[in-house]
Design an enzyme around this catalytic site. Structure first.
Site, mmCIF file in Angstrom:
data_model
loop_
_atom_site.group_PDB
_atom_site.id
_atom_site.type_symbol
_atom_site.label_atom_id
_atom_site.label_comp_id
_atom_site.label_asym_id
_atom_site.label_seq_id
_atom_site.Cartn_x
_atom_site.Cartn_y
_atom_site.Cartn_z
ATOM 1 N N TRP A 248 2.605 -0.489 -4.412
ATOM 2 C CA TRP A 248 2.277 -1.895 -4.684
ATOM 3 C C TRP A 248 3.522 -2.690 -5.013
ATOM 4 C CZ3 TRP A 248 -1.942 -2.285 -2.370
ATOM 5 C CH2 TRP A 248 -2.874 -1.242 -2.411
ATOM 6 N N ASP B 235 2.566 -7.231 -12.474
ATOM 7 C CA ASP B 235 1.309 -6.916 -11.787
ATOM 8 C C ASP B 235 0.601 -5.853 -12.623
ATOM 9 O OD1 ASP B 235 -0.739 -5.961 -10.216
ATOM 10 O OD2 ASP B 235 0.508 -5.494 -8.481
ATOM 11 N N LYS C 121 -10.636 -3.002 -11.300
ATOM 12 C CA LYS C 121 -10.403 -1.767 -12.046
ATOM 13 C C LYS C 121 -11.108 -1.915 -13.413
ATOM 14 C CE LYS C 121 -7.195 -0.974 -8.812
ATOM 15 N NZ LYS C 121 -7.295 -0.049 -7.693
#
Lengths: 353, 353
Positions: free
Chosen positions: A102, A169, A193
């Site tokens: 990511w 992030d 999540k």
């Protein structure tokens, strides 16, 4: 049979969220209409958005210098919005920490707009640890890091002191531990999540860092435009925002982030202790950088793989396969997963060795 | 009391969609897990995305030269994605038709990237009609129009022949009438009218028009990147996509777009006939450009406004107030609204005159 959902995301949420959000689809707040068929500007939905924005700040213990936005498009869209809103249009330069897939994705997008310096990377070691040997000076427009890596199972347990704007992030560990959120100038996270269902992304931003790029940004990609409209610049993803609010209310009603952190520590200890004890399994990440959210591990004796796979499936466990880029197994321990489920998995691991 | 929901969007959907989507949140396809807690790459969700993409092409009668994407971010994000993907990076130039608030919003965003010529506009007449006095030559990278204007209640019943790429924002009338969808090279629509709940946008694009700008586009804003990943470049808005599929299946099982169009014509005739008959009311849009989706009208005798407002509320009607920029009333007649609800409104209008 009770299911034990270890999915890496979208992932398990509190059962109460499923119940209440299903009810809202049939009849929202007793108004005789579905949540799905009312205007986002109606007196029934506006308080949902207002409270969703407020509860984020309460949980994170943040003051009025921060704004909260609920945006569509996914955290991947933030890979573009962050540089568009923070990188100067002339000689823009940003520092990125490369800790996994990511982070690398964020780096690739930022490079389309300006200079990106990768201040450190663990790519050569298959992202098995978090680099700590770097400094970030004031010549950068901002520093970007990724707090948790779902694929490799690493997590930043400490954050560097940097002389510039701090961006993180937090898609896969937001609201899971009591870090000092006021250390960050901009945080973003896809909901799917610890926060809610897929389809909405939270952005928490300190207002003072905005409006300094000299760039004319597309309205939908401009944090300031969304702030001016109180996160209703356009029709928001109504259902995902509502289900996110339910999830955060459940968190607040169960001791907040601090209590969730204690539960997450206990869950992680349970499974890492078994991985370290059991000679059949080996953890992927360097110990000091192990994630409390995603536990990536391998089985050392391939001859016992079938027995292990059969045993965890028979125990009602799902979502345990590792990411396709790494293989092996991955147990995701997000907030809504109970320690009883981790115990079921650990019992299966014990039974195989 | 039965509710009659005339909301302009998010708006009424088939009751079956509320039932089935609520069930999926409690237990998806009998797998013992919620739709909200499974991976978008699981064997349970991938067929949802595949079928959602396929059913759009079946309903629109489009061939393999088209691709269908379900994206987050809302139709407003398409105001940026269209020029990014279609306007040449050097001397880019596009033609836009200005028919209302949404068209003007699209124009404003495109101007950030290149030259925009407004080929015609009805702004001087408060957007009360659809301009038809224009030509679009091949020197434009594309032509952009808005098929239906929710605020002013106008609709394009015919589309021009243009010598360039044809782009249309169909957010508020997609799937409501049997137009020749193959006339368009790119169509987009926010789901929250005829298609599903808020939080997902459909993009239907002819592949051959892409990849010609010479511009390095952010991945999340690049149609080609989404096509390569079959609309799963990142985690899609799972629940909105599923509820959209349910809505489109309901449409297909009830005669498709052709049957919906006949129902919509009958509903529109019922209320426009009353507006034209009843001296107390006046329609806003020029007759030939009246929308079959959104009926904007005013009451001429302010002294009777209170009685009218009380009467429609007492009849179980909601969502009838006009947009804040125009005032008056707006009856939205989207696919899922039954003609019985229109009859209730018309009966109230008759009772007041």
């Amino acid at each position: 049979m009770k299911k034990h959902n270890f999915s890496a995301g979208p992932c398990i949420l509190p059962q109460e969220v499923f119940q209440k959000s299903a009810e809202a689809i049939l009849d929202f707040n007793g108004i005789g209409l579905s949540l799905l068929e009312i205007s986002h500007r109606s007196k029934d939905f506006v308080p949902v958005m207002d409270e969703a924005r407020a509860i984020v700040k309460r949980l994170m213990k943040l003051g009025d210098e921060y704004e909260v936005l609920f945006l569509g498009g996914g955290a991947s869209l933030q890979f573009a919005m962050v540089p568009l809103n923070l990188m100067k249009s002339e000689n823009g330069k940003a520092a990125y920490l490369d800790t996994g897939t990511w982070a690398a994705g964020a780096i690739k997008e930022a490079k389309k707009l300006g200079t990106v310096d990768i201040v450190s990377s663990s790519k050569e070691d298959q992202y098995s640890y978090i680099p700590k040997d770097y400094k970030v000076g004031s010549d950068y427009d901002y520093f970007h890091c990724t707090s948790n890596n779902t694929i490799y199972g690493t997590q930043m347990h400490e954050f560097p002191e940097v002389d510039t704007v701090m961006v993180c992030d937090m898609s896969s560990d937001i609201f899971s531990n009591a870090r000092d959120y006021s250390k960050f100038d901009l945080m973003y996270a896809g909901a799917q999540k610890n926060m809610g269902p897929a389809g909405v992304t939270v952005v928490v931003v300190k207002k003072e860092i905005l409006g300094k790029t000299g760039r004319d940004i597309f309205s939908m990609l401009d944090y300031q435009k969304h702030i001016e409209k109180e996160s209703m610049y356009n029709t928001p993803p109504v259902f995902p925002v509502y289900a996110t609010l339910l999830t955060l209310q459940h968190l607040e009603n169960n001791g907040g982030i601090e209590a969730a952190e204690q539960r997450n520590i206990a869950k992680a200890k349970l499974i890492y202790d078994e991985i370290d004890r059991n000679p059949l399994f080996v953890g992927f990440a360097k110990k000091e950088d192990r994630s409390f959210m995603n536990v990536s591990f391998k089985i050392l004796d391939e001859n016992k793989k079938e027995a292990f796979d059969n045993a965890w499936k028979a125990a009602g466990i799902s979502g345990l396969n590792g990411h396709r880029s790494l293989g092996g197994y991955r147990a995701s321990l997000y907030n809504a997963l109970n320690i009883e489920s981790v115990q079921v998995l650990v019992d299966v691991m014990k039974s195989i060795s």
